[in-house]
Design an enzyme around this catalytic site. Structure first.
Site, short mmCIF file in Angstrom:
data_model
loop_
_atom_site.label_atom_id
_atom_site.label_comp_id
_atom_site.label_asym_id
_atom_site.label_seq_id
_atom_site.Cartn_x
_atom_site.Cartn_y
_atom_site.Cartn_z
N HIS A 59 18.98 -49.04 17.63
CA HIS A 59 18.29 -49.80 16.59
C HIS A 59 16.84 -49.33 16.44
CE1 HIS A 59 17.43 -53.58 14.30
NE2 HIS A 59 16.21 -53.32 14.74
N GLU A 60 16.13 -49.20 17.54
CA GLU A 60 14.73 -48.78 17.49
C GLU A 60 14.61 -47.31 17.08
OE1 GLU A 60 12.48 -51.02 17.45
OE2 GLU A 60 13.94 -52.54 18.04
N HIS A 63 14.75 -47.05 13.30
CA HIS A 63 13.43 -47.26 12.71
C HIS A 63 12.59 -45.99 12.83
CE1 HIS A 63 13.60 -51.56 11.95
NE2 HIS A 63 13.95 -51.81 13.20
#
Length: 143
Positions: A59-60, A63
């Site tokens: 998820h990170e 980004h």
């Protein structure tokens, strides 16, 4: 931590992670945080032992890679949702433990039968019922 994030980045995104990945003990409810200014990523150490921690890392990294590619890196963007689904990242951080419930300790009732539950004790000589302005009495102290 750094080596694990670099490995996940190469394996699932096909691009290297060239910035810093660290644990941040101040994170309480989130799994991680990507910093736009200097591109480093903080991770919650309480999540590191979980089996789904790799989903948080993905998820990170989603980004991270989208921001560096000048594409939509926010949760609302279609680019973010598409890439996150392709790599199999988690959409939300998993809950750590059940939330603490507010403990009610004091039960009051007015002369007209309205009930009030409070965390803190109320001075019944000073305060009245908020609905009918009659006098309050302490019914029970709950523990």
């Amino acid at each position: 931590m750094q080596a694990f994030v670099e490995k996940v980045s190469l394996e699932f995104f096909g691009r290297p992670f060239t910035h810093q990945a660290i644990y941040n003990n101040r994170l309480q409810t989130t799994g991680g945080r990507y910093h736009l200014a200097d591109h480093h990523i903080d991770f919650n150490p309480k999540m590191a032992h979980r089996a789904d921690f790799i989903g948080i890392v993905k998820h990170e990294l989603t980004h991270y890679h989208l921001h560096l590619a000048h594409r939509g890196y926010q949760h609302k963007d279609a680019d973010f949702k598409t890439l996150l689904q392709q790599v199999g990242g988690s959409r939300y951080a998993p809950a750590l433990e059940p939330r603490k419930q507010q403990s009610v300790k004091w039960h009051y009732r007015c002369q007209n039968g309205h009930d009030f539950y409070r965390k803190r004790r109320v001075d019944t000589k000073k305060y009245r019922c908020g609905q009918c302005r009659t006098q309050l009495t302490l019914v029970e102290e709950m523990r």
